[in-house]
Design a protein around this motif. Structure first.
Motif, PDB file in Angstrom:
ATOM      1  N   GLY A 187      -0.713  17.252  13.127  1.00  0.00           N
ATOM      2  CA  GLY A 187      -1.970  17.239  14.318  1.00  0.00           C
ATOM      3  C   GLY A 187      -2.116  16.046  14.635  1.00  0.00           C
ATOM      4  N   ARG A 188      -3.255  15.308  14.957  1.00  0.00           N
ATOM      5  CA  ARG A 188      -3.284  14.144  15.662  1.00  0.00           C
ATOM      6  C   ARG A 188      -3.102  12.885  14.692  1.00  0.00           C
ATOM      7  NH1 ARG A 188      -9.617  13.115  16.803  1.00  0.00           N
ATOM      8  NH2 ARG A 188      -9.871  11.754  14.850  1.00  0.00           N
ATOM      9  N   TRP A 189      -2.690  13.233  13.425  1.00  0.00           N
ATOM     10  CA  TRP A 189      -2.531  11.911  12.562  1.00  0.00           C
ATOM     11  C   TRP A 189      -1.133  11.747  12.390  1.00  0.00           C
ATOM     12  CZ3 TRP A 189      -6.729   9.043  12.299  1.00  0.00           C
ATOM     13  CH2 TRP A 189      -7.816   9.875  12.573  1.00  0.00           C
ATOM     14  N   VAL A 190      -0.922  10.374  12.099  1.00  0.00           N
ATOM     15  CA  VAL A 190       0.453   9.875  11.827  1.00  0.00           C
ATOM     16  C   VAL A 190       0.558   9.561  10.212  1.00  0.00           C
ATOM     17  CG1 VAL A 190       2.428   8.612  12.268  1.00  0.00           C
ATOM     18  CG2 VAL A 190       1.262   9.429  14.127  1.00  0.00           C
ATOM     19  N   TYR A 191       1.293   9.959   9.524  1.00  0.00           N
ATOM     20  CA  TYR A 191       1.377   9.559   8.163  1.00  0.00           C
ATOM     21  C   TYR A 191       2.838   8.673   7.859  1.00  0.00           C
ATOM     22  CZ  TYR A 191      -2.055  12.914   7.413  1.00  0.00           C
ATOM     23  OH  TYR A 191      -3.275  13.434   7.063  1.00  0.00           O
ATOM     24  N   TYR A 192       2.462   7.599   7.257  1.00  0.00           N
ATOM     25  CA  TYR A 192       3.827   6.696   6.967  1.00  0.00           C
ATOM     26  C   TYR A 192       4.017   6.584   5.395  1.00  0.00           C
ATOM     27  CZ  TYR A 192       3.300   4.884  11.685  1.00  0.00           C
ATOM     28  OH  TYR A 192       3.221   4.946  12.987  1.00  0.00           O
ATOM     29  N   SER A 193       5.553   6.370   5.250  1.00  0.00           N
ATOM     30  CA  SER A 193       5.827   6.193   4.037  1.00  0.00           C
ATOM     31  C   SER A 193       6.992   5.082   3.994  1.00  0.00           C
ATOM     32  CB  SER A 193       6.111   7.683   3.298  1.00  0.00           C
ATOM     33  OG  SER A 193       7.206   8.242   4.062  1.00  0.00           O
ATOM     34  N   LEU A 194       7.304   4.745   2.932  1.00  0.00           N
ATOM     35  CA  LEU A 194       8.428   3.564   2.780  1.00  0.00           C
ATOM     36  C   LEU A 194       9.748   4.490   2.777  1.00  0.00           C
ATOM     37  CD1 LEU A 194       7.452   1.384  -0.099  1.00  0.00           C
ATOM     38  CD2 LEU A 194       7.439   0.824   2.240  1.00  0.00           C
ATOM     39  N   ARG A 199       0.792  -1.017  -0.001  1.00  0.00           N
ATOM     40  CA  ARG A 199       0.053  -0.137   0.139  1.00  0.00           C
ATOM     41  C   ARG A 199       1.050   1.319   0.026  1.00  0.00           C
ATOM     42  NH1 ARG A 199      -3.577  -3.331  -0.784  1.00  0.00           N
ATOM     43  NH2 ARG A 199      -5.519  -3.589   0.337  1.00  0.00           N
ATOM     44  N   LEU A 200       2.082   1.206   0.783  1.00  0.00           N
ATOM     45  CA  LEU A 200       2.904   2.304   0.753  1.00  0.00           C
ATOM     46  C   LEU A 200       3.787   2.641  -0.349  1.00  0.00           C
ATOM     47  CD1 LEU A 200       3.636   2.191   4.751  1.00  0.00           C
ATOM     48  CD2 LEU A 200       2.205   3.780   3.690  1.00  0.00           C
ATOM     49  N   SER A 201       3.703   1.501  -1.234  1.00  0.00           N
ATOM     50  CA  SER A 201       4.548   1.721  -2.519  1.00  0.00           C
ATOM     51  C   SER A 201       3.781   2.869  -3.507  1.00  0.00           C
ATOM     52  CB  SER A 201       4.894   0.433  -2.873  1.00  0.00           C
ATOM     53  OG  SER A 201       3.526  -0.035  -3.710  1.00  0.00           O
ATOM     54  N   GLU A 248       2.690   7.924   0.540  1.00  0.00           N
ATOM     55  CA  GLU A 248       2.444   8.231   1.985  1.00  0.00           C
ATOM     56  C   GLU A 248       0.964   7.905   2.407  1.00  0.00           C
ATOM     57  OE1 GLU A 248       4.182  11.513   4.765  1.00  0.00           O
ATOM     58  OE2 GLU A 248       2.286  12.349   3.617  1.00  0.00           O
ATOM     59  N   GLN A 249       0.843   7.256   3.336  1.00  0.00           N
ATOM     60  CA  GLN A 249      -0.720   7.075   3.899  1.00  0.00           C
ATOM     61  C   GLN A 249      -0.908   7.424   5.296  1.00  0.00           C
ATOM     62  OE1 GLN A 249      -3.458   6.009   2.114  1.00  0.00           O
ATOM     63  NE2 GLN A 249      -2.225   5.921   0.139  1.00  0.00           N
ATOM     64  N   CYS A 250      -1.928   7.785   5.730  1.00  0.00           N
ATOM     65  CA  CYS A 250      -2.535   8.197   6.954  1.00  0.00           C
ATOM     66  C   CYS A 250      -2.847   6.842   7.656  1.00  0.00           C
ATOM     67  CB  CYS A 250      -3.427   8.995   6.963  1.00  0.00           C
ATOM     68  SG  CYS A 250      -4.176   9.332   8.780  1.00  0.00           S
ATOM     69  N   VAL A 251      -2.300   6.608   8.871  1.00  0.00           N
ATOM     70  CA  VAL A 251      -3.019   5.483   9.634  1.00  0.00           C
ATOM     71  C   VAL A 251      -4.322   5.339   9.514  1.00  0.00           C
ATOM     72  CG1 VAL A 251      -3.184   4.560  11.890  1.00  0.00           C
ATOM     73  CG2 VAL A 251      -1.228   5.851  11.308  1.00  0.00           C
ATOM     74  N   CYS A 252      -5.219   6.238   9.304  1.00  0.00           N
ATOM     75  CA  CYS A 252      -6.709   5.934   9.228  1.00  0.00           C
ATOM     76  C   CYS A 252      -7.044   5.416   7.919  1.00  0.00           C
ATOM     77  CB  CYS A 252      -7.541   7.388   9.394  1.00  0.00           C
ATOM     78  SG  CYS A 252      -6.918   8.725   8.541  1.00  0.00           S
ATOM     79  N   ASN A 253      -6.302   5.679   7.019  1.00  0.00           N
ATOM     80  CA  ASN A 253      -6.452   5.165   5.538  1.00  0.00           C
ATOM     81  C   ASN A 253      -5.846   3.661   5.584  1.00  0.00           C
ATOM     82  OD1 ASN A 253      -7.510   7.634   4.491  1.00  0.00           O
ATOM     83  ND2 ASN A 253      -5.517   8.129   3.602  1.00  0.00           N
ATOM     84  N   LEU A 254      -4.826   3.408   6.185  1.00  0.00           N
ATOM     85  CA  LEU A 254      -4.391   2.126   6.066  1.00  0.00           C
ATOM     86  C   LEU A 254      -5.219   1.266   7.023  1.00  0.00           C
ATOM     87  CD1 LEU A 254      -0.643   2.623   6.644  1.00  0.00           C
ATOM     88  CD2 LEU A 254      -1.713   1.785   4.514  1.00  0.00           C
ATOM     89  N   LEU A 292      -6.769  -1.944   4.994  1.00  0.00           N
ATOM     90  CA  LEU A 292      -6.494  -3.399   5.484  1.00  0.00           C
ATOM     91  C   LEU A 292      -7.637  -3.924   6.394  1.00  0.00           C
ATOM     92  CD1 LEU A 292      -2.799  -2.692   6.377  1.00  0.00           C
ATOM     93  CD2 LEU A 292      -3.563  -3.831   4.220  1.00  0.00           C
ATOM     94  N   ALA A 293      -8.467  -3.191   6.606  1.00  0.00           N
ATOM     95  CA  ALA A 293      -9.998  -3.898   7.330  1.00  0.00           C
ATOM     96  C   ALA A 293      -9.275  -4.728   8.609  1.00  0.00           C
ATOM     97  CB  ALA A 293     -10.780  -4.823   6.699  1.00  0.00           C
TER      98      ALA A 293
END
Length: 104
Positions: free
Chosen positions: A67-74, A26-28, A31-37, A41-42
Motif C-alpha cells: 500500500g502506501r507503506w514501505v517495510y524494511y528488513s536486513l 532494530r531490524l535484527s 521487518e519494520q515499517c518506516v512509521c514504526n522506525l 528512533l524519535a
C-alpha cells in the motif's frame, strides 16, 4: 582498489553513523515499517529516509511496499558477507610477523 575493498569501504561508511547502527539493531528483530522506525528512533521521516537509503545502497537492507507503506528488513546475505570480510582481517599466523625492513 580491489572490488572487495571498495565494497567494504561502502559498508563501513554506512555503518559509521550511530542512527544507522540503531536501525540495523532494530531490524535484527525482524521487518519494520518506516512509521514504526520513525517512532522508535524519535526522528523525522525525511532524516530516517536518508539513513535507510544509505544502508540500502550499501546492500544491508531490502524493502517491500505494501500500500502506501514501505517495510524494511536486513539483507542476511550482506550481513554474512560483512562477517566473512571482517573474519578475513584476522592475523593468518599464530603471531604477527615483524618486518625486517627498516624505515628511514
Amino acid at each position: 582498489m580491489p572490488k572487495d575493498l571498495t565494497r567494504a569501504a561502502r559498508w563501513f561508511h554506512a555503518l559509521s553513523d550511530e542512527t544507522r547502527l540503531q536501525i540495523i539493531e532494530r531490524l535484527s528483530d525482524g521487518e519494520q515499517c518506516v512509521c514504526n522506525l520513525t517512532d522508535m528512533l524519535a526522528t523525522t521521516q525525511s532524516l530516517l529516509s536518508f539513513h535507510l537509503k544509505t544502508l540500502k545502497e550499501a546492500g544491508f537492507l531490502t524493502d517491500r511496499r505494501e500500500g502506501r507503506w514501505v517495510y524494511y528488513s536486513l539483507n542476511q546475505e550482506a550481513i554474512e558477507d560483512l562477517e566473512r570480510f571482517i573474519g578475513s582481517l584476522k592475523p593468518r599466523g599464530r603471531s604477527l610477523r615483524v618486518s625486517l625492513k627498516r624505515c628511514d
